[in-house]
Design a protein around this motif. Structure first.
Motif, PDB file in Angstrom:
ATOM      1  N   PHE A 137      42.460  26.020 -47.040  1.00  0.00           N
ATOM      2  CA  PHE A 137      43.753  25.332 -47.061  1.00  0.00           C
ATOM      3  C   PHE A 137      43.983  24.494 -45.806  1.00  0.00           C
ATOM      4  N   ASP A 138      43.719  25.053 -44.646  1.00  0.00           N
ATOM      5  CA  ASP A 138      43.932  24.331 -43.387  1.00  0.00           C
ATOM      6  C   ASP A 138      42.760  24.640 -42.458  1.00  0.00           C
ATOM      7  N   LEU A 139      41.870  23.680 -42.311  1.00  0.00           N
ATOM      8  CA  LEU A 139      40.633  23.889 -41.559  1.00  0.00           C
ATOM      9  C   LEU A 139      40.671  23.129 -40.240  1.00  0.00           C
ATOM     10  N   ASP A 140      40.567  23.863 -39.131  1.00  0.00           N
ATOM     11  CA  ASP A 140      40.509  23.235 -37.808  1.00  0.00           C
ATOM     12  C   ASP A 140      39.073  22.866 -37.451  1.00  0.00           C
ATOM     13  N   ASP A 141      38.193  23.870 -37.481  1.00  0.00           N
ATOM     14  CA  ASP A 141      36.815  23.694 -37.042  1.00  0.00           C
ATOM     15  C   ASP A 141      35.896  24.374 -38.057  1.00  0.00           C
ATOM     16  N   GLU A 142      35.108  23.586 -38.764  1.00  0.00           N
ATOM     17  CA  GLU A 142      34.257  24.127 -39.830  1.00  0.00           C
ATOM     18  C   GLU A 142      33.240  25.120 -39.299  1.00  0.00           C
ATOM     19  N   ALA A 143      32.595  24.812 -38.196  1.00  0.00           N
ATOM     20  CA  ALA A 143      31.575  25.706 -37.640  1.00  0.00           C
ATOM     21  C   ALA A 143      32.180  27.045 -37.228  1.00  0.00           C
ATOM     22  N   ARG A 144      33.362  27.009 -36.614  1.00  0.00           N
ATOM     23  CA  ARG A 144      34.029  28.253 -36.204  1.00  0.00           C
ATOM     24  C   ARG A 144      34.454  29.072 -37.427  1.00  0.00           C
ATOM     25  N   PHE A 145      34.927  28.376 -38.475  1.00  0.00           N
ATOM     26  CA  PHE A 145      35.314  29.073 -39.702  1.00  0.00           C
ATOM     27  C   PHE A 145      34.112  29.774 -40.323  1.00  0.00           C
ATOM     28  N   ILE A 146      32.982  29.075 -40.425  1.00  0.00           N
ATOM     29  CA  ILE A 146      31.772  29.655 -41.021  1.00  0.00           C
ATOM     30  C   ILE A 146      31.314  30.860 -40.208  1.00  0.00           C
ATOM     31  N   GLU A 147      31.321  30.734 -38.887  1.00  0.00           N
ATOM     32  CA  GLU A 147      30.897  31.845 -38.031  1.00  0.00           C
ATOM     33  C   GLU A 147      31.816  33.053 -38.212  1.00  0.00           C
ATOM     34  N   HIS A 148      33.129  32.819 -38.272  1.00  0.00           N
ATOM     35  CA  HIS A 148      34.071  33.930 -38.482  1.00  0.00           C
ATOM     36  C   HIS A 148      33.834  34.582 -39.841  1.00  0.00           C
ATOM     37  N   PHE A 149      33.647  33.780 -40.875  1.00  0.00           N
ATOM     38  CA  PHE A 149      33.447  34.293 -42.231  1.00  0.00           C
ATOM     39  C   PHE A 149      32.196  35.164 -42.295  1.00  0.00           C
ATOM     40  N   LYS A 150      31.119  34.672 -41.706  1.00  0.00           N
ATOM     41  CA  LYS A 150      29.863  35.420 -41.743  1.00  0.00           C
ATOM     42  C   LYS A 150      29.943  36.688 -40.891  1.00  0.00           C
ATOM     43  N   THR A 151      30.544  36.591 -39.717  1.00  0.00           N
ATOM     44  CA  THR A 151      30.631  37.740 -38.819  1.00  0.00           C
ATOM     45  C   THR A 151      31.603  38.792 -39.338  1.00  0.00           C
ATOM     46  N   ALA A 152      32.757  38.347 -39.790  1.00  0.00           N
ATOM     47  CA  ALA A 152      33.808  39.285 -40.182  1.00  0.00           C
ATOM     48  C   ALA A 152      33.570  39.915 -41.544  1.00  0.00           C
ATOM     49  N   TYR A 153      33.030  39.164 -42.488  1.00  0.00           N
ATOM     50  CA  TYR A 153      32.936  39.667 -43.859  1.00  0.00           C
ATOM     51  C   TYR A 153      31.508  39.878 -44.344  1.00  0.00           C
ATOM     52  N   GLU A 154      30.656  38.859 -44.170  1.00  0.00           N
ATOM     53  CA  GLU A 154      29.310  38.957 -44.748  1.00  0.00           C
ATOM     54  C   GLU A 154      28.459  40.022 -44.058  1.00  0.00           C
ATOM     55  N   ARG A 155      28.445  40.045 -42.743  1.00  0.00           N
ATOM     56  CA  ARG A 155      27.587  41.013 -42.037  1.00  0.00           C
ATOM     57  C   ARG A 155      27.970  42.457 -42.320  1.00  0.00           C
ATOM     58  N   PRO A 156      29.265  42.810 -42.284  1.00  0.00           N
ATOM     59  CA  PRO A 156      29.604  44.199 -42.653  1.00  0.00           C
ATOM     60  C   PRO A 156      29.206  44.536 -44.101  1.00  0.00           C
ATOM     61  N   LEU A 157      29.374  43.590 -45.006  1.00  0.00           N
ATOM     62  CA  LEU A 157      28.970  43.858 -46.389  1.00  0.00           C
ATOM     63  C   LEU A 157      27.463  44.019 -46.510  1.00  0.00           C
ATOM     64  N   MET A 158      26.726  43.297 -45.713  1.00  0.00           N
ATOM     65  CA  MET A 158      25.268  43.482 -45.709  1.00  0.00           C
ATOM     66  C   MET A 158      24.916  44.862 -45.186  1.00  0.00           C
ATOM     67  N   GLU A 159      25.619  45.350 -44.164  1.00  0.00           N
ATOM     68  CA  GLU A 159      25.394  46.702 -43.654  1.00  0.00           C
ATOM     69  C   GLU A 159      25.709  47.757 -44.716  1.00  0.00           C
ATOM     70  N   ILE A 160      26.742  47.491 -45.505  1.00  0.00           N
ATOM     71  CA  ILE A 160      27.167  48.472 -46.504  1.00  0.00           C
ATOM     72  C   ILE A 160      26.227  48.475 -47.720  1.00  0.00           C
ATOM     73  N   PHE A 161      25.839  47.307 -48.208  1.00  0.00           N
ATOM     74  CA  PHE A 161      25.134  47.225 -49.482  1.00  0.00           C
ATOM     75  C   PHE A 161      23.639  46.940 -49.390  1.00  0.00           C
ATOM     76  N   GLN A 162      23.129  46.367 -48.306  1.00  0.00           N
ATOM     77  CA  GLN A 162      21.706  46.015 -48.287  1.00  0.00           C
ATOM     78  C   GLN A 162      20.930  46.937 -47.357  1.00  0.00           C
TER      79      GLN A 162
END
Length: 162
Positions: A137-162
């Motif tokens: 909806f409101d994007l300031d910095d694409e690279a920072r958003f991607i890094e937050h998304f991967k760090t906050a959500y994807e990596r923990p889910l990888m720890e849980i499921f993979q």
């Protein structure tokens, strides 16, 4: 027996629900309830997901707290952006997020997290599951958003499921 009743509790629940919704226990409704309770799980069995193997259950609690915090913060940010839209319109954008997560259950959890957090929408997943297209909806910095998304959500889910 498992082949005839792949989900016995689901079969019973469907049959009871059929009878409750029809407000009748006539022989015809009972027969339809039994047929529905037996046939529906058989027809839906191929759609059932693979069994879930959780590797680090402690990470689930951390992820839950993080998602809860992000939901609260995002609600305030989206509300503030809408409130001030005349002074500074939102900078909406589609973002391609490269994914390392391949587990189907993990991707399903990631899609739910994306849906719950205000300001983000899961738009499309590449056929090979390597890239996620999201609308922000409101994007300031694409690279920072991607890094937050991967760090906050994807990596923990990888720890849980993979």
């Amino acid at each position: 027996m498992k082949r005839l009743f792949p989900a016995p509790l689901f079969s019973v629940a469907l049959a009871v629900l059929w009878l409750v919704l029809n407000l009748s226990i006539s022989p015809g409704n009972v027969l339809l309830a039994i047929l529905f309770g037996v046939l529906a799980p058989l027809l839906m069995a191929p759609l059932r997901p693979l069994p879930v193997r959780i590797r680090k259950p402690g990470t689930i609690l951390k992820l839950f707290v993080l998602v809860g915090r992000d939901v609260l913060v995002s609600n305030v940010q989206v509300g503030w952006t809408v409130w001030n839209a005349k002074r500074r319109p939102p900078r909406s954008a589609f973002v391609k997020v490269p994914l390392d997560l391949r587990d189907a259950n993990g991707l399903a959890a990631l899609s739910m997290i994306t849906t719950v957090v205000p300001g983000t929408v899961w738009s499309e997943l590449a056929l090979d599951r390597s890239v996620l297209l999201m609308h922000v909806f409101d994007l300031d910095d694409e690279a920072r958003f991607i890094e937050h998304f991967k760090t906050a959500y994807e990596r923990p889910l990888m720890e849980i499921f993979q």
